[in-house]
Write an enzyme that holds these catalytic residues in place. Sequence first.
Site, PDB file in Angstrom:
ATOM      1  N   VAL A 177       0.844  -1.198   0.000  1.00  0.00           N
ATOM      2  CA  VAL A 177       0.000   0.000   0.000  1.00  0.00           C
ATOM      3  C   VAL A 177       0.874   1.241   0.000  1.00  0.00           C
ATOM      4  O   VAL A 177       1.835   1.332   0.773  1.00  0.00           O
ATOM      5  CB  VAL A 177      -0.937   0.018   1.227  1.00  0.00           C
ATOM      6  N   CYS A 194     -13.135  27.992   8.407  1.00  0.00           N
ATOM      7  CA  CYS A 194     -13.271  26.791   7.582  1.00  0.00           C
ATOM      8  C   CYS A 194     -14.511  26.001   7.976  1.00  0.00           C
ATOM      9  O   CYS A 194     -15.226  25.474   7.114  1.00  0.00           O
ATOM     10  CB  CYS A 194     -12.019  25.933   7.690  1.00  0.00           C
TER      11      CYS A 194
END
Length: 383
Positions: A172, A355
């Site tokens: 991975v 945000c």
Amino acid sequence: MTSDNCIGPIALPDTRARHVVEQLLDGSGVAINGDAPQDLRVYHPEFFPRLLHQGTLGLGEAYMDGWWECDRIDEMAYQLLRHGLAERAHTPSERLMYRLQAGFFNLQSKARAHIVGEAHYDLGNDLFERMLDPTMCYSCGYWKEASTLPEAQQAKLELACRKLALEPGMRVLDIGCGWGSFAEHAARHHGADVTGITISREQAELARERCRGLPATIELMDYRDLTGRFDRIVSIGMFEHVGHRNYPTYFETVADRLAPEGLFLLHTIGSNHSGITADPWINKYIFPNGVLPSAMHIARASEPHLLMEDWQNLGPDYDRTLMAWLANVDARWHEIAHRYSERTRRMFRYYLAICAGGFRARHLQLWQVVFSRDRHERYDAPR
């Protein structure tokens, strides 16, 4: 918090600048020196000219300087965005300058890739350890069945692993591995052999410590220097730093590194529009040279190289994640106040709050997109 030893909002003259600002705010639900949590309490007489002259950059810097205060900056941002002030808040010169820079220069070239690492991620692991949760995930949590931030981040990591159909022994690649959150989780709980890359020295150091004893290797490397093949690739919270000029190279690199039957999961903040813009305050103080991709950017750049299998929007979950980070900053800042200035504290509070308001207003999105390279089997994404 006030400046210049003020004990409350000062009586400001009815100047032309203030009048213009109040006209812009009319109907937004945000007032000057009002009593609502989202109202601004102004402490400096030059605030209004600064706001009109500098736009969102001036708004953010004025907060860092203590020129104004607000009990709920997240709600202020939400109300203003819903009112349609997003574009009007940026001055024309700011928008033009960024578009010219982004158009003529590759702001995210290999030579410049280290800038965001040094400016933000290398600020100090002690700061991020107090802002984040024990997983050290610096990306949106998955709150579907979670009630705490650690639960939401563990659920996000596990969701990514399930979407990738991880099996023991799989090779991975984690592009932009941060402090090793996914690498540790995939290696520890799924037996994956993980290679994580980051451009931040501080992140790499802590990620290696967290992954010690696990089949996980952390490299200080730019994604454009990658070699080898991987069964699975994941990129969580890194694509925002790639830049539109590099999207084709990014997806070509992923395709070249991905095994024929492999899967790639892209986890990124997204913009509702395809214009190349950036908030000037965020660009200067938080993520230099960052650009948010649109759905069209991702689709066009990936189309020649990969097959899109699934697209999920988790945007509302980022609002809750950011508010949890803000609560952590407020609760634990005293532990590191001797190392960081009050201006830095206000910078982080402002960044997290605005945000959160942006995601609450659906002005920002958070996407998880799954791609394959040459897969023949049907793909059913878990939720």
